[in-house]
Design a protein around this motif. Sequence first.
Motif, PDB file in Angstrom:
ATOM      1  N   ASN A  80       0.856  -1.185   0.000  1.00 61.97           N
ATOM      2  CA  ASN A  80       0.000   0.000   0.000  1.00 61.97           C
ATOM      3  C   ASN A  80       0.888   1.229   0.000  1.00 61.97           C
TER       4      ASN A  80
ATOM      5  N   GLY B 283      -4.874   4.141   4.818  1.00 63.95           N
ATOM      6  CA  GLY B 283      -5.201   2.724   4.693  1.00 63.95           C
ATOM      7  C   GLY B 283      -4.203   1.856   5.433  1.00 63.95           C
TER       8      GLY B 283
ATOM      9  N   LYS C 239     -15.075   2.369 -10.488  1.00 63.60           N
ATOM     10  CA  LYS C 239     -15.033   2.926  -9.135  1.00 63.60           C
ATOM     11  C   LYS C 239     -16.187   2.397  -8.277  1.00 63.60           C
TER      12      LYS C 239
ATOM     13  N   LEU D 138     -15.103  -0.910  -6.845  1.00 70.69           N
ATOM     14  CA  LEU D 138     -14.169  -0.791  -5.732  1.00 70.69           C
ATOM     15  C   LEU D 138     -14.851  -0.190  -4.496  1.00 70.69           C
ATOM     16  N   ASP D 139     -15.783   0.749  -4.725  1.00 70.99           N
ATOM     17  CA  ASP D 139     -16.532   1.328  -3.600  1.00 70.99           C
ATOM     18  C   ASP D 139     -17.367   0.254  -2.898  1.00 70.99           C
TER      19      ASP D 139
ATOM     20  N   ASN E 132     -15.058  -1.565  -0.697  1.00 71.06           N
ATOM     21  CA  ASN E 132     -14.646  -0.670   0.386  1.00 71.06           C
ATOM     22  C   ASN E 132     -15.743  -0.531   1.432  1.00 71.06           C
TER      23      ASN E 132
ATOM     24  N   ASN F 164     -15.708  -4.060   3.325  1.00 71.24           N
ATOM     25  CA  ASN F 164     -14.506  -4.254   4.145  1.00 71.24           C
ATOM     26  C   ASN F 164     -13.572  -3.070   3.951  1.00 71.24           C
ATOM     27  N   PRO F 165     -13.765  -1.999   4.722  1.00 73.19           N
ATOM     28  CA  PRO F 165     -12.931  -0.789   4.542  1.00 73.19           C
ATOM     29  C   PRO F 165     -11.463  -1.000   4.855  1.00 73.19           C
ATOM     30  N   LYS F 166     -11.123  -2.117   5.537  1.00 74.61           N
ATOM     31  CA  LYS F 166      -9.729  -2.363   5.897  1.00 74.61           C
ATOM     32  C   LYS F 166      -8.953  -3.091   4.810  1.00 74.61           C
TER      33      LYS F 166
ATOM     34  N   LEU G 153      -7.206  -2.851  -2.136  1.00 77.21           N
ATOM     35  CA  LEU G 153      -7.905  -3.203  -3.376  1.00 77.21           C
ATOM     36  C   LEU G 153      -6.885  -3.390  -4.492  1.00 77.21           C
TER      37      LEU G 153
ATOM     38  N   GLY H  21      -9.549   4.072  -7.039  1.00 75.78           N
ATOM     39  CA  GLY H  21      -9.319   3.687  -5.648  1.00 75.78           C
ATOM     40  C   GLY H  21      -8.428   2.490  -5.437  1.00 75.78           C
TER      41      GLY H  21
ATOM     42  N   ASN I 120      -5.313   0.179  -4.752  1.00 74.19           N
ATOM     43  CA  ASN I 120      -3.988   0.276  -4.131  1.00 74.19           C
ATOM     44  C   ASN I 120      -2.943  -0.422  -4.981  1.00 74.19           C
TER      45      ASN I 120
END
Length: 499
Positions: A163, A168, A299, A302-303, A306, A309-311, A314, A335, A337
């Motif tokens: 990352n 993040g 996007k 990917l959203d 996210n 699982n925001p942690k 991607l 978005g 990584n």
Amino acid sequence: MCAMSTEIIDEDFNAVPSMLLKRMARYRVTRADSCINCGLCESLCPYGVHRRVEGHVKMLPPADAKCIGPTCSSNTFYCVKACPTQSLLVSPNPVFASMGDPRWTPDMIIATWKQAETGQPLPLDHYAQHANSGGGFDRISIQIPAAKGSFRPEEISTAIDLNHRKYGPRVKIDIPVYGGGMSFGSVSKRTMLAKAIAATKWNTFTCTGEGGYPDMLIPYKDHVITQIATGLFGVREETIKRARIVEFKYAQGAKPGLGGHLLYEKNTPEVAKMREAVPYTSLFSPFPFHSVYSVEDHKKHLDWINAVNPKALLSVKVSTPNDVEMVAVGSYYAGANIVHLDGGYGGTGAAPEIAKKNIAQPIEYAIPKVHRFLEKEGIREDVTLICSGGMRTAMDIAKAICLGADGVVIGTAEMVAMGCVRCANCESGRGCPRGIATTDKELELQNEIPSQAKRLCNLYQSWQMQWKELLHRLDMKDIAELRGRTDLLRYNGTPGRML
């Protein structure tokens, strides 16, 4: 059926049984019926090819794998010349010559097996560091300086960050390599589990592929990437929530524009249950995602992850179209990584040759193109650029990093380390006769999970030692210093061509 053992009992990396090298020999030593069993050959050969059990009259069959072949003819102990009855013959082994292909030559396969069994490194200029494909990484070499000074491997780092964004979770792996997606169905659970164990031991990752997330991988979840591909097979929120990295597979370099397929014989009831499909039907993953036709659609994908699982980091896996640099930039702003470029030199026997050889641009052109475009856009330091598709050796991976990648995903090299001979029957009938890429219960029993995991660990160990030696010779302390150093590369022996 007995329960599968998953424990690596012996911590000694060099304890893998030599199940492959003992069976495969470059040369065949033949003893004719005219042999009088005098034992002279046993007394002469320093390699132990000839042997007779004490108290027995007849010689044992020659140990072909120990023979060094015709190059021995210049030695005074050459058994063929010394034999009083001329009963010995050394000739090429046709089975050895039948293995592999120009991209994975028999020498490269044997060298990979040896690394998997011993953990010992190959010399950086070893002939098995390249093959005979006539293109790709076989045309590229690294100018290796002579060894100098004191070599302290413990002071050299091969770790990379996955990352590069300023926010993040921080995810760092100890080697610039992780295992590629191989779905349950395309490979066995034993193969998936061995990969997960090895990934955990080396603090790196393996990927589920698109066939779902078997529960047996949960103990290794911190080192398992879950994949979402166009067929959405086995995609569930609970598996997304447990992953540290979620990978969207938009295309596969070995068959871009074609999607994926699993033929009916490998779609067993267990595979079908995982994929929520009908057993013994052929399964197809379409191309492309039919919900994505723009960066905005990308996007939204990917959203979605996210939000679940925001942690999770991607990752976006794409092939190498002519405008691959625009795809990479779009993925970054959507978005991602990790931008994962997949070239056409990889793939299993299920990948059509016409697709591998004729669609998209070669990965060695795509990597520097994307690397430089990201630099030009001012976002290179915010993106992790990973590549895959045909990196077979430690030196191939070093070349990819010199071209501009941060790290590499491997697939075939893992399979070869486990015993693959590149027969290309992955998708035929019951699958891999070696029990690696199969769902056949009888075939997969050939492989013990701890041994297979240790073979992968040994390969990683061998590769890490080679990278550290290379960095030492280049007077570097961190593999990140190698990134983008195309000045170190030679194309067909000529400097500057990669620029």
